[in-house]
Design an enzyme around this catalytic site. Structure first.
Site, mmCIF file in Angstrom:
data_model
loop_
_atom_site.group_PDB
_atom_site.id
_atom_site.type_symbol
_atom_site.label_atom_id
_atom_site.label_comp_id
_atom_site.label_asym_id
_atom_site.label_seq_id
_atom_site.Cartn_x
_atom_site.Cartn_y
_atom_site.Cartn_z
ATOM 1 C CG LEU A 265 -1.902 1.165 1.322
ATOM 2 C CD1 LEU A 265 -2.844 1.224 0.119
ATOM 3 C CD2 LEU A 265 -2.707 1.051 2.619
ATOM 4 C CG ASP A 266 1.884 2.996 3.681
ATOM 5 O OD1 ASP A 266 0.745 3.282 3.287
ATOM 6 O OD2 ASP A 266 2.178 2.840 4.877
ATOM 7 C CB THR A 272 0.367 6.807 3.706
ATOM 8 O OG1 THR A 272 0.847 5.460 3.711
ATOM 9 C CG2 THR A 272 -0.941 6.871 2.931
ATOM 10 C CB SER A 369 -0.683 -2.551 3.818
ATOM 11 O OG SER A 369 -0.054 -1.584 4.637
#
Length: 471
Positions: A265-266, A272, A369
């Site tokens: 994800l990140d 993020t 994640s």
């Protein structure tokens, strides 16, 4: 390698042979131990400026010497032709498949094929290490170099070496021809786009024809006395009136194909990481602990507690369990506040188009994640429904580099690990993918993510074709 070449040359004098052996013994062959023990392109290669091959526009930037000055080219770690891989082809019996794979993965993404010698060697090595989609793509490059003007210089004359390389690609690549223990060893495979192919070779006054289709390989002795050879490693005697047959290897016929892509994800779907960094830095600054973006790289893909432990390595005192729990909660609170800034526009460039392309070709998708805020982030992005499966830090006991999360995602998708590709921007995530038996594409620094099967400078370069090239 040189000593072996000398032995084959049959030099006349003992003095000359001794001299060549002395040269061979003193020859320095450097290796990059920290990057999988790959052969070094040269002593200074890793000191050159990084270069992203995917940023090249083949219509505008090739041939590269017309666009850029020589001093600019020499400062970059781009490679015109595969010198290290060529050595592995010429002395293929001296390297294991694992060694060839490590070297191939390292150099393939750094070679721009400015030389017509290059695509055919890449095709042969790709076949040897099992990257059959790549092998066929490089075969087409070699075969159609001038027809399609791939290097934008056909007007200067035909590339005869590439024509010869096309023959080498069929015979030594797809045909799997080698000489082992002074005998022919033939191990053919067939590109998915072909129904059949054949070639002839002259060997020790024999004319041998090799015919390959989707099911089997048949060897015919067209001229000469019977000869013993190996077909897929099995010794057979080839007679003029009795062809030898063998079914294509089961491992080739049942080779995995890409069925799923699992995204971190990140740093992959959205960025993020900056929020993590800012939240941790507020705490570190208050506690008088040095914390910068270099240290923050070590936090990618690991748990909240492990991140805090890394930060506290530079603390001048020991913290109690209660203090550490309080800092974790404080960091998470600030991080969640910052997440409210996310919108649909914060999906990284290229991701939406890539996911859409995967879905159009029935490739399954998942998110894994370590963040316990994964659901919150996807909701803020309005992007939850894009993925068939979402696995978060709340679903696993172990964090990266443990493979638990990726294996759970594959299980939920209903695919085997060897048919899944992981997209990661963290060293720990690439390691986790390797432990899960999955191929991976790194996003970021090629040297930092050297264990990835391929590394791209940015998500905008992600395509289904790039995924297929890993198989």
């Amino acid at each position: 390698l040189l000593a072996a070449a000398v032995d084959r040359r049959g030099l006349d004098t003992a003095k000359e042979l001794a001299r060549w052996r002395q040269v061979a013994e003193k020859m320095h062959i450097p290796r990059y131990k920290q990057y999988g023990d790959v052969l070094a392109h040269n002593d200074l290669y890793l000191q050159l400026d990084p270069f992203a091959k995917e940023d090249l526009d083949r219509d505008l930037d090739i041939p590269i010497e017309r666009k850029w000055t020589i001093d600019w080219i020499w400062r970059k770690n781009l490679i015109k032709q595969p010198d290290a891989l060529l050595a592995m082809f010429l002395h293929r019996e001296r390297f294991s498949v694992e060694e060839k794979l490590r070297n191939y993965l390292f150099y393939e993404q750094r070679t721009i094929h400015g030389s017509s010698l290059s695509p055919s060697i890449h095709s042969i090595l790709a076949t040897e290490v099992g990257l059959h989609e790549q092998a066929y793509a490089y075969y087409l490059w070699a075969a159609r170099l001038d027809l399609d003007n791939f290097n934008n210089n056909t007007e200067e004359g035909l590339h005869i070496s590439s024509m010869a390389g096309t023959w080498l690609t069929i015979v030594y690549g797809f045909g799997g021809l080698t000489v082992q223990d002074d005998a022919l060893d033939i191990r053919p495979v067939i590109p998915a786009a072909w129904n059949a192919y054949s070639f002839k070779i002259n060997y020790r006054s024999r004319l041998i024809q090799v015919c390959v289709d989707k099911r089997e390989t048949v060897c015919h002795l067209l001229k000469g006395e019977p000869i013993e050879l190996k077909l897929y490693g099995r010794s057979v005697t080839l007679n003029p009136d009795q062809p030898c047959r063998a079914t294509l290897p089961k491992a080739f016929l049942e080779r995995p194909k890409p069925e799923a892509v699992i995204f971190d994800l990140d740093g992959v779907v959205t960025d993020t990481a900056r929020f993590h960094y800012l939240a941790w830095k507020e705490i570190a600054d208050r506690e008088g602990i040095h914390f910068d973006e270099t240290i923050n790289e070590r936090l990618k893909g690991v748990s909240r507690r492990r991140s805090l432990e890394i930060i506290l390595e530079r603390a001048d005192r020991t913290y109690t369990e209660a203090e550490m729990c309080a800092m974790e909660e404080e960091k998470n609170g600030r991080y969640i506040e910052m997440l409210n800034e996310l919108t649909a526009d914060d999906v990284l460039e290229g991701i939406r188009a890539f996911v859409d392309e995967l879905k159009a070709h029935h490739i399954k998708t998942a998110i894994f994640s370590a963040s316990r805020n994964t659901d919150r982030i996807l909701d803020r992005l309005g992007y939850r429904d894009a993925f068939d499966v979402v696995v978060t830090g709340n679903d696993v006991k172990q964090t990266k580099p443990d493979p638990e999360g990726f294996l759970l995602a594959a299980e939920k998708l209903g695919v085997k690990p060897e048919s899944a590709v992981v997209i990661e921007d963290a060293e720990a995530g690439v390691e986790a993918a390797a432990r899960a038996g999955m191929k991976s594409i790194g996003i970021g620094d090629k040297l930092l993510l050297h264990r990835a099967w391929y590394t791209l400078s940015h998500t905008q370069h992600l395509t289904l074709n790039r995924v297929r090239m890993l198989f």
